[in-house]
Design a protein around this motif. Sequence first.
Motif, PDB file in Angstrom:
ATOM      1  N   GLY A   1       4.325  -0.258  13.850  1.00  0.00           N
ATOM      2  CA  GLY A   1       2.927   0.080  14.016  1.00  0.00           C
ATOM      3  C   GLY A   1       2.552   1.474  13.588  1.00  0.00           C
ATOM      4  O   GLY A   1       1.378   1.840  13.612  1.00  0.00           O
ATOM      5  N   GLN A   2       3.503   2.291  13.169  1.00  0.00           N
ATOM      6  CA  GLN A   2       3.188   3.655  12.765  1.00  0.00           C
ATOM      7  C   GLN A   2       2.654   3.713  11.334  1.00  0.00           C
ATOM      8  O   GLN A   2       2.011   4.676  10.965  1.00  0.00           O
ATOM      9  CB  GLN A   2       4.442   4.519  12.875  1.00  0.00           C
ATOM     10  N   ALA A   3       2.956   2.664  10.527  1.00  0.00           N
ATOM     11  CA  ALA A   3       2.511   2.609   9.131  1.00  0.00           C
ATOM     12  C   ALA A   3       2.827   3.912   8.406  1.00  0.00           C
ATOM     13  O   ALA A   3       2.003   4.475   7.704  1.00  0.00           O
ATOM     14  CB  ALA A   3       1.002   2.317   9.057  1.00  0.00           C
ATOM     15  N   ASN A   4       4.036   4.386   8.592  1.00  0.00           N
ATOM     16  CA  ASN A   4       4.449   5.641   7.978  1.00  0.00           C
ATOM     17  C   ASN A   4       5.549   5.349   6.961  1.00  0.00           C
ATOM     18  O   ASN A   4       5.268   5.020   5.822  1.00  0.00           O
ATOM     19  CB  ASN A   4       4.894   6.607   9.080  1.00  0.00           C
ATOM     20  N   ARG A   5       6.794   5.444   7.355  1.00  0.00           N
ATOM     21  CA  ARG A   5       7.883   5.018   6.474  1.00  0.00           C
ATOM     22  C   ARG A   5       7.990   3.498   6.550  1.00  0.00           C
ATOM     23  O   ARG A   5       8.281   2.935   7.591  1.00  0.00           O
ATOM     24  CB  ARG A   5       9.188   5.677   6.912  1.00  0.00           C
TER      25      ARG A   5
ATOM     26  N   GLY B   1       0.799  -1.221   0.000  1.00  0.00           N
ATOM     27  CA  GLY B   1       0.000   0.000   0.000  1.00  0.00           C
ATOM     28  C   GLY B   1       0.831   1.269   0.000  1.00  0.00           C
ATOM     29  O   GLY B   1       0.408   2.301   0.524  1.00  0.00           O
ATOM     30  N   LEU B   2       2.007   1.211  -0.607  1.00  0.00           N
ATOM     31  CA  LEU B   2       2.870   2.394  -0.665  1.00  0.00           C
ATOM     32  C   LEU B   2       2.301   3.391  -1.659  1.00  0.00           C
ATOM     33  O   LEU B   2       1.942   3.024  -2.779  1.00  0.00           O
ATOM     34  CB  LEU B   2       4.285   1.989  -1.099  1.00  0.00           C
ATOM     35  N   PHE B   3       2.212   4.657  -1.261  1.00  0.00           N
ATOM     36  CA  PHE B   3       1.654   5.634  -2.204  1.00  0.00           C
ATOM     37  C   PHE B   3       2.478   6.907  -2.305  1.00  0.00           C
ATOM     38  O   PHE B   3       2.178   7.780  -3.131  1.00  0.00           O
ATOM     39  CB  PHE B   3       0.210   5.993  -1.816  1.00  0.00           C
ATOM     40  N   GLU B   4       3.512   7.053  -1.517  1.00  0.00           N
ATOM     41  CA  GLU B   4       4.285   8.292  -1.520  1.00  0.00           C
ATOM     42  C   GLU B   4       5.758   7.970  -1.306  1.00  0.00           C
ATOM     43  O   GLU B   4       6.100   7.019  -0.592  1.00  0.00           O
ATOM     44  CB  GLU B   4       3.781   9.205  -0.401  1.00  0.00           C
TER      45      GLU B   4
ATOM     46  N   PHE C   1       9.584   5.002   1.134  1.00  0.00           N
ATOM     47  CA  PHE C   1       8.223   4.791   0.652  1.00  0.00           C
ATOM     48  C   PHE C   1       7.307   4.818   1.865  1.00  0.00           C
ATOM     49  O   PHE C   1       7.537   4.108   2.855  1.00  0.00           O
ATOM     50  CB  PHE C   1       8.104   3.449  -0.066  1.00  0.00           C
ATOM     51  N   ARG C   2       6.244   5.595   1.750  1.00  0.00           N
ATOM     52  CA  ARG C   2       5.352   5.818   2.888  1.00  0.00           C
ATOM     53  C   ARG C   2       3.953   5.284   2.602  1.00  0.00           C
ATOM     54  O   ARG C   2       3.536   5.178   1.458  1.00  0.00           O
ATOM     55  CB  ARG C   2       5.252   7.317   3.191  1.00  0.00           C
ATOM     56  N   CYS C   3       3.239   4.998   3.698  1.00  0.00           N
ATOM     57  CA  CYS C   3       1.862   4.525   3.588  1.00  0.00           C
ATOM     58  C   CYS C   3       0.832   5.563   4.005  1.00  0.00           C
ATOM     59  O   CYS C   3      -0.338   5.402   3.729  1.00  0.00           O
ATOM     60  CB  CYS C   3       1.663   3.258   4.429  1.00  0.00           C
ATOM     61  N   ASN C   4       1.266   6.607   4.680  1.00  0.00           N
ATOM     62  CA  ASN C   4       0.342   7.684   4.997  1.00  0.00           C
ATOM     63  C   ASN C   4       1.145   8.942   5.276  1.00  0.00           C
ATOM     64  O   ASN C   4       2.362   8.941   5.236  1.00  0.00           O
ATOM     65  CB  ASN C   4      -0.579   7.319   6.179  1.00  0.00           C
ATOM     66  N   ASN C   5       0.455  10.039   5.588  1.00  0.00           N
ATOM     67  CA  ASN C   5       1.111  11.319   5.819  1.00  0.00           C
ATOM     68  C   ASN C   5       1.310  11.639   7.285  1.00  0.00           C
ATOM     69  O   ASN C   5       1.637  12.767   7.641  1.00  0.00           O
ATOM     70  CB  ASN C   5       0.292  12.451   5.176  1.00  0.00           C
ATOM     71  N   SER C   6       1.102  10.646   8.150  1.00  0.00           N
ATOM     72  CA  SER C   6       1.249  10.888   9.578  1.00  0.00           C
ATOM     73  C   SER C   6       2.685  11.257   9.917  1.00  0.00           C
ATOM     74  O   SER C   6       3.632  10.674   9.414  1.00  0.00           O
ATOM     75  CB  SER C   6       0.844   9.631  10.360  1.00  0.00           C
ATOM     76  N   ILE C   7       2.877  12.241  10.798  1.00  0.00           N
ATOM     77  CA  ILE C   7       4.205  12.600  11.260  1.00  0.00           C
ATOM     78  C   ILE C   7       4.793  11.518  12.145  1.00  0.00           C
ATOM     79  O   ILE C   7       5.915  11.108  12.010  1.00  0.00           O
ATOM     80  CB  ILE C   7       4.172  13.958  12.010  1.00  0.00           C
ATOM     81  N   GLY C   8       3.971  11.017  13.064  1.00  0.00           N
ATOM     82  CA  GLY C   8       4.407   9.917  13.907  1.00  0.00           C
ATOM     83  C   GLY C   8       5.660  10.252  14.699  1.00  0.00           C
ATOM     84  O   GLY C   8       5.964  11.390  14.998  1.00  0.00           O
ATOM     85  N   GLY C   9       6.447   9.198  15.024  1.00  0.00           N
ATOM     86  CA  GLY C   9       7.640   9.364  15.835  1.00  0.00           C
ATOM     87  C   GLY C   9       8.897   8.919  15.141  1.00  0.00           C
ATOM     88  O   GLY C   9       9.832   8.474  15.770  1.00  0.00           O
ATOM     89  N   ASN C  10       8.926   8.986  13.822  1.00  0.00           N
ATOM     90  CA  ASN C  10      10.057   8.447  13.087  1.00  0.00           C
ATOM     91  C   ASN C  10      11.323   9.231  13.287  1.00  0.00           C
ATOM     92  O   ASN C  10      11.317  10.435  13.468  1.00  0.00           O
ATOM     93  CB  ASN C  10       9.741   8.423  11.590  1.00  0.00           C
ATOM     94  N   ILE C  11      12.441   8.532  13.191  1.00  0.00           N
ATOM     95  CA  ILE C  11      13.723   9.181  13.055  1.00  0.00           C
ATOM     96  C   ILE C  11      13.790   9.818  11.672  1.00  0.00           C
ATOM     97  O   ILE C  11      13.207   9.320  10.722  1.00  0.00           O
ATOM     98  CB  ILE C  11      14.851   8.143  13.223  1.00  0.00           C
TER      99      ILE C  11
END
Length: 214
Positions: free
Chosen positions: A129-133, A103-106, A200-210
Motif C-alpha cells: 500500500g505504500q506505492a513506493n518501491r 506506472g513506474l517512473f523512477e 523501480f518506484r512509483c513515487n518519491n514518498s519515503i514511506g516505511g521501506n526497508i
Amino acid sequence: MALEITPDITEQLLDALVCQGWFEWPHAVTDELCQALLDEVQFYDEEGALQKAGIGRGQVHQLNQEIRRDQIKWLNGSTLAQTTYLQQMAQLQYQLNRALFLGLFEYESHFALYKSGDFYKKHLDSFRGQANRMVTTVLYLNPNWQSDWGGELVIYDEASSCQLAVITPEMGKLVVFMSEQIPHEVLPTRKERVSIAGWFRCNNSIGGNIDPAL
C-alpha cells in the motif's frame, strides 16, 4: 552491451511476475559490462568509499549488524558502465509499464558488497500500500561462483513462508521480483560477493521501506 529483451524473454518475465511474483534471468547482462561494474566496486572498496548498509528509511534508518552486514554505494551514472546499466534498466522499465501498467517512473540502485560471513536476514523490500518501491532488481557481478561459497538469494512464499527458490549469485544473472510480495534473504557468504540492487518506484514518498542490498 545492450540488454537483450527479446519477445520470448519478455513473455517469460511478465508471465512469471504475474503468476509467481519473481523471475530469474541468467546471462541477462554481458560479462563485459558486469566486469566493468565489478571493477568499480573493487576500486570503491580499496578507497574506503563504501558505506555500511542500514535498515529503515528517513528518520528511522539505523545500522543493525544482527539483521544485515554489507556495504553499499549508490549508482549515479558518473561512469560509462553505470550509464550503460541504467539505460538497460530504463528499457526494462518501459517493458514493465507497457505490459503491466505499473506506472513506474523512477529507478534507484546501489552496489552491494558482502564480505565473507556477511548476510541479510529475511525481509520485504516495501510495505503493501505504500506505492513506493514496486519492482526489485538484483544483478550479480560474481565470476565463476562456486556452489559451496554460499551467498544465495532465498525467495519465500509470502503466505506459507516456504522456500520457493534458492538462487546462486552468478555473474550476469538478473533477478526481478515484486517488492511488496516477495520475502527474501541473503544467506551468509563464504566468499566476497557483489551485486547491484535496484528498485523501480512509483513515487518519491519515503514511506516505511526497508533499505535493502541484495
